[in-house]
Design a protein around this motif. Structure first.
Motif, PDB file in Angstrom:
ATOM      1  N   ASP A 105      -4.315   1.310   2.161  1.00 50.51           N
ATOM      2  CA  ASP A 105      -4.878   2.299   0.973  1.00 50.51           C
ATOM      3  C   ASP A 105      -6.053   2.215   0.992  1.00 50.51           C
ATOM      4  OD1 ASP A 105      -2.617   2.354  -0.170  1.00 50.51           O
ATOM      5  OD2 ASP A 105      -2.740   0.897  -1.665  1.00 50.51           O
ATOM      6  N   LEU A 106      -7.157   1.102   1.467  1.00 49.89           N
ATOM      7  CA  LEU A 106      -8.410   1.311   1.281  1.00 49.89           C
ATOM      8  C   LEU A 106      -9.272   2.382   2.266  1.00 49.89           C
ATOM      9  CD1 LEU A 106      -9.994  -1.851   0.572  1.00 49.89           C
ATOM     10  CD2 LEU A 106     -10.175   0.277  -0.855  1.00 49.89           C
ATOM     11  N   PHE A 107      -8.627   2.454   3.547  1.00 48.79           N
ATOM     12  CA  PHE A 107      -8.355   2.700   5.013  1.00 48.79           C
ATOM     13  C   PHE A 107      -8.926   4.293   4.239  1.00 48.79           C
ATOM     14  CE2 PHE A 107      -7.764  -0.425   7.892  1.00 48.79           C
ATOM     15  CZ  PHE A 107      -9.255   0.364   8.562  1.00 48.79           C
ATOM     16  N   GLN A 108      -7.774   4.917   3.690  1.00 53.25           N
ATOM     17  CA  GLN A 108      -7.799   6.054   3.419  1.00 53.25           C
ATOM     18  C   GLN A 108      -9.449   6.804   2.662  1.00 53.25           C
ATOM     19  OE1 GLN A 108      -5.531   7.449   4.701  1.00 53.25           O
ATOM     20  NE2 GLN A 108      -5.003   5.373   4.632  1.00 53.25           N
ATOM     21  N   LEU A 109     -10.417   5.853   1.739  1.00 53.76           N
ATOM     22  CA  LEU A 109     -11.559   6.488   1.600  1.00 53.76           C
ATOM     23  C   LEU A 109     -12.616   6.449   2.732  1.00 53.76           C
ATOM     24  CD1 LEU A 109     -12.361   3.948  -1.145  1.00 53.76           C
ATOM     25  CD2 LEU A 109     -12.076   5.885  -1.494  1.00 53.76           C
ATOM     26  N   ARG A 163     -16.681   3.606   6.198  1.00 53.30           N
ATOM     27  CA  ARG A 163     -17.689   3.201   5.539  1.00 53.30           C
ATOM     28  C   ARG A 163     -16.778   2.368   4.730  1.00 53.30           C
ATOM     29  NH1 ARG A 163     -22.804   2.003   7.686  1.00 53.30           N
ATOM     30  NH2 ARG A 163     -23.144   3.407   8.325  1.00 53.30           N
ATOM     31  N   GLN A 164     -16.473   3.483   3.031  1.00 59.29           N
ATOM     32  CA  GLN A 164     -16.093   3.624   2.178  1.00 59.29           C
ATOM     33  C   GLN A 164     -15.189   2.227   1.918  1.00 59.29           C
ATOM     34  OE1 GLN A 164     -17.233   4.597  -1.269  1.00 59.29           O
ATOM     35  NE2 GLN A 164     -18.847   5.797  -0.238  1.00 59.29           N
TER      36      GLN A 164
END
Lengths: 262, 352
Positions: B233-237, B240-241
């Motif tokens: 999920d976080l990779f979709q940011l 870096r984010q």
């Protein structure tokens, strides 16, 4: 306290930062200003722990951010990158919760999400897909996500610093104020806030202190009225400016002379 | 960029467990069909008799020797390919990342073909157990090698470039074709036979030992994929984010790459190269359950199993007792799907 002493960074033979000293106390709003390519974002990457090759001393509440793992850092500070993106059509609500540490109970996450939605004026958009929003609306959504991460970090016993890179870019006037009000409120609640800004007047009105950078070096640091002086700004940006001090410090390019010179 | 969909997650919130349960039922009924259907049809009563130990000899051997290993391998293949596809697509924020397209399957194939050809050349006296382990290990090493190459070469300025990834995938598939050609050229008759069967791809050629290795590795890898749901999920940011939000990006990428290579290697060794499952299953899953990976991963695995079993049933039953390779069926579905994706994504790809 977030503190840098003699912070320098050289990459590929190019000096990006040299000899930066800064100190960000809890409750303080520090604006970092300077021309494009001055090293503002690089400085933020060092402070946030993302850039780990800098030399000099760096301390975030006594620990070097470059030595902390991502999960620990995420509880210590929240970061809003310049023009953040997302590549999946999450709803605004889902995106805001995306950065929350899993240790926090779901009830608290929901409460913090509501708080951020209110703070950034997103209630009308909460169920929309992020990819259908305008650039400015997406930006506010990411700011809300970062605020939730900051608050969540504090609930988990860390969470003191908010670092934002050009949080007002691509926003209309009203929402520039919405976003910076959120950052100011964070400072008022005791978080240390560092914001990279371009609008000098806006920075003077919102920041306790200002740091001027050029070519990776500190030009000046202090309270807005001490730092933002006409000779210094003209040298920094290479164009004539007008600085008006009254009940409000205003900095504008001296347009008449700019166009006359061209 | 993922698909620009109109998914509104709150609407599907309560729906997701139901959808996953429905997909579970679908996979289950296809599994039953896989056991029951074939040249010799069996009813529930006969199946029950076989599993409770009172079936007749013919039924027993059909189930235990032919259909059950087939079903088991189908489950392993569907799970491994779809989870690897989901992980790659999520990690690279790229809907075209399929283990086959970016060359992972080709890497596994080089490993497997080398093991078949050179294994027979070098050590024809090797004990059976070692030979069965040789194939998966070689396939894993091949997959891992290619995975490392692809990821290293496609990095530009700290982020993985989508366009480079696809182009490198094409190059690697070509190189792999050439290497396999050389190996086929030097292969002896026995190896050539094994190789031909293997490279057509199919659930019916592997014996129990290889099937169990594939299933074991897949089952061991599944929870490792599961645990990366939030990370995906976080990779979709963006990387870096994702780091700012608390994800150890480099470690997550290493873990996912290794886990994907291991599972794709294991099932490719057993079933041969089977394309497009890893591309299609995650897409269908996202259409059904939205973009939160804690739902996408299970939905994708169940869809992968269903697609593989359905394709296997089609190739087995269409012109029985003839049995065209399953790869034909998956490519017939997957090829047009990929074209459709490409045309839809053409604009964003040209910006990548």
């Amino acid at each position: 306290m977030l503190e840098a002493k003699a912070l320098s960074l050289t990459k590929g033979g190019k000096t990006l930062l040299s000899d930066i000293d800064l100190c960000l106390k809890p409750g303080e709003f520090l604006a970092v200003l300077g021309p494009n390519g001055a090293g503002k974002s690089t400085l933020m990457h060092c402070l946030s722990g993302a850039e780990r090759r800098a030399t000099g001393q760096l301390r975030m509440d006594g620990r070097d951010p470059a030595s902390l793992d991502a999960a620990t850092l995420a509880r210590q500070r929240a970061v809003l990158e310049q023009s953040p993106r997302v590549s999946a059509p999450y709803s605004v609500e889902a995106l805001i919760q995306l950065g929350t540490p899993r240790e926090l109970p779901i009830g608290e996450i929901t409460a913090l999400t509501e708080q951020a939605i209110d703070l950034l004026d997103l209630s009308a958009l909460r169920h929309r897909s992020v990819l259908q929003l305008s650039g400015g609306e997406q930006h506010r959504t990411h700011m809300a996500r970062v605020m939730v991460q900051l608050w969540a970090g504090q609930r988990l016993g860390g969470g003191c610093y908010l670092l934002v890179d050009e949080p007002t870019a691509s926003l209309d006037l009203q929402h520039q104020i919405t976003v910076l009000r959120a950052a100011r409120q964070a400072a008022a609640e005791g978080y240390g806030v560092l914001a990279i800004l371009h609008d000098l007047t806006l920075a003077a009105s919102v920041a306790h202190r200002i740091l001027l950078l050029k070519d990776g070096r500190m030009i000046a640091e202090g309270q807005p009225q001490e730092v933002l002086t006409r000779p210094r700004l003209e040298a920094l940006y290479g164009l004539p400016v007008r600085v008006e001090t009254g009940d409000m410090l205003t900095v504008t390019p001296d347009y008449a002379r700019c166009w006359a010179a061209a | 960029m993922m698909t620009v969909g109109t998914t509104v997650e709150h609407r599907s919130h309560r729906r997701q467990p139901l959808v996953v349960a429905g997909l579970g039922l679908l996979a289950l009924s296809l599994a039953l069909a896989e056991l029951a259907l074939g040249p010799v049809k069996m009813g529930i009563a006969q199946l029950w008799a076989v599993f409770s130990g009172s079936g007749d000899t013919l039924d027993n051997s059909i189930i235990w020797q032919i259909r059950l290993p087939r079903l088991t391998l189908g489950i392993a293949v569907g799970t491994a390919l779809s989870l690897a596809g989901t992980a790659l697509q999520g990690m690279l924020r790229n809907p075209l990342a399929d283990p086959g397209l970016i060359g992972i399957t080709a890497g596994a194939s080089i490993g497997a073909v080398s093991a078949i050809v050179l294994g027979n050349l070098i050590a024809p006296e090797l004990p059976l157990m070692l030979q069965t382990a040789l194939l998966p290990v070689a396939a894993f090493l091949g997959a891992m090698l290619v995975m490392t190459c692809v990821f290293t070469l496609s990095r530009r300025g700290g982020e993985t470039s989508v366009a480079m990834l696809i182009l490198i995938g094409i190059a690697i598939n070509t190189i792999a074709g050439a290497i396999i050609g050389v190996l086929v050229y030097v292969a002896d008759d026995q190896a050539l036979r094994d190789l031909t069967f293997w490279s057509m791809g199919g659930l019916g050629h592997a014996g129990w030992p290889v099937v169990l290795i594939a299933l074991g590795i897949t089952l061991a890898m599944t929870p490792l994929f599961w645990r990366q749901g939030r990370g995906l999920d976080l990779f979709q940011l963006g990387e870096r984010q994702a780091f700012h939000a608390g994800l150890d990006v480099e470690r997550t990428k290493r873990v996912l790459a290794a886990v994907a290579a291991l599972s794709v290697g294991a099932v490719t060794a057993a079933a041969g190269p089977i394309g497009f499952i890893g591309l299609v299953a995650p897409h269908l899953a996202r259409l059904l359950v939205g973009y939160a990976h804690r739902w996408v991963l299970p939905a994708s695995a169940l869809l992968g199993i269903s697609l593989v079993l359905a394709a296997d049933l089609v190739v087995r039953l269409a012109i029985a007792p003839q049995e065209p390779p399953i790869g034909i069926a998956t490519s017939l579905i997957g090829g047009p799907f990929f074209l459709w994706l490409l045309t839809r994504r053409l604009r964003s790809l040209s910006h990548a």
